[in-house]
Design a protein around this motif. Structure first.
Motif, PDB file in Angstrom:
ATOM      1  N   PHE A 169       0.841  -1.206   0.000  1.00 33.64           N
ATOM      2  CA  PHE A 169       0.000   0.000   0.000  1.00 33.64           C
ATOM      3  C   PHE A 169       0.875   1.254   0.000  1.00 33.64           C
ATOM      4  O   PHE A 169       1.901   1.302   0.673  1.00 33.64           O
ATOM      5  CB  PHE A 169      -0.915   0.003   1.224  1.00 33.64           C
ATOM      6  N   LYS A 170       0.447   2.232  -0.776  1.00 33.95           N
ATOM      7  CA  LYS A 170       1.161   3.518  -0.807  1.00 33.95           C
ATOM      8  C   LYS A 170       0.246   4.584  -0.254  1.00 33.95           C
ATOM      9  O   LYS A 170      -0.881   4.754  -0.710  1.00 33.95           O
ATOM     10  CB  LYS A 170       1.553   3.874  -2.253  1.00 33.95           C
TER      11      LYS A 170
ATOM     12  N   ARG B  13       2.243  -3.458  -6.494  1.00 33.31           N
ATOM     13  CA  ARG B  13       3.500  -3.681  -5.772  1.00 33.31           C
ATOM     14  C   ARG B  13       3.335  -4.859  -4.823  1.00 33.31           C
ATOM     15  O   ARG B  13       4.257  -5.212  -4.104  1.00 33.31           O
ATOM     16  CB  ARG B  13       3.859  -2.441  -4.940  1.00 33.31           C
ATOM     17  N   ASP B  14       2.139  -5.418  -4.794  1.00 31.94           N
ATOM     18  CA  ASP B  14       1.848  -6.525  -3.887  1.00 31.94           C
ATOM     19  C   ASP B  14       2.261  -7.827  -4.558  1.00 31.94           C
ATOM     20  O   ASP B  14       1.623  -8.279  -5.497  1.00 31.94           O
ATOM     21  CB  ASP B  14       0.344  -6.507  -3.565  1.00 31.94           C
ATOM     22  N   GLY B  15       3.334  -8.439  -4.074  1.00 38.63           N
ATOM     23  CA  GLY B  15       3.857  -9.650  -4.718  1.00 38.63           C
ATOM     24  C   GLY B  15       3.534 -10.927  -3.965  1.00 38.63           C
ATOM     25  O   GLY B  15       4.324 -11.868  -3.985  1.00 38.63           O
TER      26      GLY B  15
ATOM     27  N   ALA C  16      -5.766   4.228  -8.579  1.00 37.20           N
ATOM     28  CA  ALA C  16      -5.958   3.061  -7.708  1.00 37.20           C
ATOM     29  C   ALA C  16      -7.369   2.542  -7.890  1.00 37.20           C
ATOM     30  O   ALA C  16      -8.330   3.313  -7.916  1.00 37.20           O
ATOM     31  CB  ALA C  16      -5.720   3.470  -6.259  1.00 37.20           C
ATOM     32  N   ILE C  17      -7.512   1.224  -8.062  1.00 34.80           N
ATOM     33  CA  ILE C  17      -8.851   0.659  -8.242  1.00 34.80           C
ATOM     34  C   ILE C  17      -9.179  -0.321  -7.113  1.00 34.80           C
ATOM     35  O   ILE C  17     -10.096  -1.119  -7.222  1.00 34.80           O
ATOM     36  CB  ILE C  17      -8.986  -0.052  -9.611  1.00 34.80           C
ATOM     37  N   GLY C  18      -8.426  -0.268  -6.021  1.00 35.01           N
ATOM     38  CA  GLY C  18      -8.647  -1.212  -4.928  1.00 35.01           C
ATOM     39  C   GLY C  18      -7.931  -2.515  -5.203  1.00 35.01           C
ATOM     40  O   GLY C  18      -7.271  -2.666  -6.238  1.00 35.01           O
ATOM     41  N   ASP C  19      -8.037  -3.460  -4.316  1.00 36.59           N
ATOM     42  CA  ASP C  19      -7.351  -4.759  -4.425  1.00 36.59           C
ATOM     43  C   ASP C  19      -5.848  -4.575  -4.671  1.00 36.59           C
ATOM     44  O   ASP C  19      -5.223  -5.413  -5.342  1.00 36.59           O
ATOM     45  CB  ASP C  19      -7.945  -5.617  -5.566  1.00 36.59           C
ATOM     46  N   ASN C  20      -5.267  -3.508  -4.173  1.00 38.06           N
ATOM     47  CA  ASN C  20      -3.837  -3.209  -4.350  1.00 38.06           C
ATOM     48  C   ASN C  20      -3.450  -3.001  -5.805  1.00 38.06           C
ATOM     49  O   ASN C  20      -2.283  -3.101  -6.155  1.00 38.06           O
ATOM     50  CB  ASN C  20      -2.962  -4.321  -3.778  1.00 38.06           C
ATOM     51  N   LEU C  21      -4.412  -2.743  -6.660  1.00 38.04           N
ATOM     52  CA  LEU C  21      -4.119  -2.621  -8.094  1.00 38.04           C
ATOM     53  C   LEU C  21      -4.209  -1.166  -8.548  1.00 38.04           C
ATOM     54  O   LEU C  21      -4.976  -0.380  -8.004  1.00 38.04           O
ATOM     55  CB  LEU C  21      -5.110  -3.464  -8.908  1.00 38.04           C
TER      56      LEU C  21
ATOM     57  N   ILE D  12      -0.396  -7.353 -13.973  1.00 43.08           N
ATOM     58  CA  ILE D  12      -1.427  -8.352 -13.691  1.00 43.08           C
ATOM     59  C   ILE D  12      -2.481  -8.292 -14.794  1.00 43.08           C
ATOM     60  O   ILE D  12      -2.964  -7.206 -15.123  1.00 43.08           O
ATOM     61  CB  ILE D  12      -2.105  -8.061 -12.327  1.00 43.08           C
ATOM     62  N   GLN D  13      -2.836  -9.459 -15.345  1.00 44.64           N
ATOM     63  CA  GLN D  13      -3.913  -9.511 -16.346  1.00 44.64           C
ATOM     64  C   GLN D  13      -5.246  -9.500 -15.629  1.00 44.64           C
ATOM     65  O   GLN D  13      -5.571 -10.438 -14.907  1.00 44.64           O
ATOM     66  CB  GLN D  13      -3.813 -10.798 -17.146  1.00 44.64           C
ATOM     67  N   LEU D  14      -6.028  -8.459 -15.836  1.00 43.06           N
ATOM     68  CA  LEU D  14      -7.325  -8.386 -15.186  1.00 43.06           C
ATOM     69  C   LEU D  14      -8.333  -9.187 -16.008  1.00 43.06           C
ATOM     70  O   LEU D  14      -8.134  -9.395 -17.211  1.00 43.06           O
ATOM     71  CB  LEU D  14      -7.763  -6.921 -15.060  1.00 43.06           C
ATOM     72  N   PRO D  15      -9.425  -9.631 -15.393  1.00 38.88           N
ATOM     73  CA  PRO D  15     -10.411 -10.453 -16.099  1.00 38.88           C
ATOM     74  C   PRO D  15     -10.959  -9.759 -17.359  1.00 38.88           C
ATOM     75  O   PRO D  15     -11.312 -10.423 -18.329  1.00 38.88           O
ATOM     76  CB  PRO D  15     -11.524 -10.644 -15.072  1.00 38.88           C
TER      77      PRO D  15
END
Lengths: 246, 260
Positions: free
Chosen positions: B33-34, B116-118, B185-190, B105-108
């Motif tokens: 999180f930033k 940054r969340d690995g 930021a779209i939530g879910d750390n994305l 990350i490939q989103l649906p």
């Protein structure tokens, strides 16, 4: 007798403006780079024409009028944020920003960002100026280091120097909102000392403003009391003088 | 008397400030999180007496005019993209980025998200995915019989197969942006790419200008509790003082109405 009421009215209308100034300071107590203002009053003497020009001689009446809003340019305290493009000036002077119409505005609020092309901009997206104009950083630049004297160094070497200007008389600066000032004839700042990763806090002190606030409300009350007393006086005069003696 | 409305802008700004601070504090333990920061600016000024106007025929001018401000506004809620501290987890598919860059990350819906969340996992097909099951791009397939997965600082994924030989399973890549603070930021750390962030540039971890990958570690939030609490106190006090102004303005109004 009406004159006294008009004097009181002039006082009250000024106090309302004073309250506006205090409210604006208070609203900007957490605005970085904000400079507090104070409203100064002046005596306004009536009649303006020479008092001896009339027969019988008029007595001078002193009204109160606004004289000026004086901006306090003392430095605010420094808050460290750790953000690379947050710059705080520790010396006199202002950062230069290019307005959309091509002219320059000046600010001490140094919370800058990069836009999609890598240009250094303000929160409004206005380009921040270096001594050679706007600056753009690319991926190759890597970490941007801005030294105390404003020199910008990256992996590609020295890229320029932040434009920091000062004015002969800062009181002539005009506030234009967005924590920016407009001014004429900027001079290069004599001495530049800036801190990367910090922001200058607002120089509004809560306690000073609350004290002013109390002064204003009490002065307003006191003036209202005068108006009320005058009203009663007049009422009495009417009832006493108007009584028919048989 | 504009004071009522000016103080209202002040209260509203501080309210938002508290919202930003509370979101930071709520995400204190969120991986990658930033934190955000509310930046304020003053509103337009009303010039009751303009500086520089002439005051006499002799050419004397007003040195400093009368400017009455109209309050404060929120300029931005800028995201501070500084490095968070790394915490060792001991889980082999936990990755932290040291330095610049985002995992892709490939989103649906087919678009690419950045994070940054690995904290990655393997799905039923052995594909490297996020906790939500979204595929990490470029895709890395880890066969079921592969064990002792090692991921180097430069993003090379290797495993040991059933014959005991080491095989290369793939290469992780990082994306970076000219203006990473401009990501949405779209939530879910994305995060999503925006017009403000610029287009992503991708390369292997450890390349010039890109961070390196650290296996067995996760990046913690870059929220500093002490700073947040200090900011919270100053926001709350500022809110209180602005409410004082509203009270004072109200008192002055009531004095006026009680004149007679």
């Amino acid at each position: 007798m009406e004159n006294a009421q008009l004097v009181a009215l002039s006082r009250q209308s000024i106090l309302r403006n004073h309250l506006d100034v205090i409210a604006n300071n208070m609203a900007n107590i957490n605005t970085s780079g904000y400079k507090s203002q104070n409203l100064h009053f002046a005596e306004y003497v009536m009649p303006v024409a020479d008092g001896t020009a009339f027969e019988p001689q008029d007595r001078d009446i002193s009204y109160v009028d606004m004289f000026t809003t004086r901006t306090d340019f003392t430095h605010g305290s420094l808050k460290m944020t750790g953000n690379d493009f947050d710059l705080a000036l520790n010396s006199d002077g202002f950062f230069a920003v290019q307005l959309p119409d091509g002219t320059e505005a000046y600010t001490r609020a140094g919370s800058f960002h990069l836009d999609n092309t890598g240009q250094l901009v303000t929160a409004e997206g206005l380009p921040v100026l270096t001594e050679t104009g706007p600056i753009t950083f690319s991926v190759e630049d890597g970490n941007v280091q801005i030294a105390g004297d404003g020199t910008i160094a990256t992996n590609l070497g020295i890229r320029g120097r932040m434009k920091v200007v000062d004015f002969e008389d800062v009181r002539t600066l005009e506030k234009i909102g967005d924590t920016m000032f407009r001014g004429e004839d900027p001079l290069p700042a004599a001495q530049v000392s800036l801190v990367q990763g910090g922001l200058e806090n607002s120089n509004v002190y809560g306690i000073t403003e609350v004290t002013h606030l109390i002064e204003v409300t009490r002065a307003y009350d006191a003036t209202s009391k005068i108006v009320k007393d005058l009203d009663e006086l007049r009422q009495q005069a009417i009832s006493t003088l108007g009584r028919f003696q048989a | 008397m504009k004071a009522l409305h000016i103080a209202a802008t002040g209260m509203k700004a501080q309210e938002l400030n508290v919202e930003v601070i509370s979101n930071n504090v709520a995400n204190m333990r969120t991986t990658g999180f930033k934190k955000q920061r509310a930046d304020f600016q003053d509103l337009l000024y009303q010039n009751l007496r303009r500086m520089g106007t002439e005051t006499s025929d002799a050419g004397t001018i007003v040195p400093t005019g009368i400017q009455i401000g109209s309050g404060v506004k929120i300029a931005s809620t800028a995201r501070i993209m500084s490095q968070g501290s790394l915490e060792q987890t001991g889980k082999e598919l936990d990755l932290a980025i040291r330095g610049e860059g985002f995992f892709q990350i490939q989103l649906p819906d087919g678009t690419t998200g950045y994070t940054r969340d690995g904290s990655f996992e393997r799905d039923a097909n052995g594909q490297l995915v996020t906790i939500d099951g979204y595929i990490v791009d470029p895709g890395i397939n880890i066969p079921t019989n592969a064990k002792d997965i090692t991921i180097s600082n430069t993003g090379v994924v290797q495993g040991v197969n059933q014959n005991g030989t080491t095989v290369e399973l793939g290469q992780l890549q990082l994306a970076r942006f000219v203006n990473k603070a401009g990501l949405e930021a779209i939530g879910d750390n994305l995060y999503l790419e925006t017009d403000a962030s610029g287009a992503p540039e991708t390369s292997n971890p450890g390349d010039d200008g890109y961070g390196s990958v650290q296996q067995y570690f996760l990046e913690m939030a870059n929220v500093d509790a002490v700073t947040e609490i200090a900011d919270l106190i100053s926001a709350q006090r500022a809110y209180e003082m602005n409410s004082q102004i509203i009270q004072a303005a109200d008192e002055m109004y009531s004095t006026t109405t009680n004149l007679r």
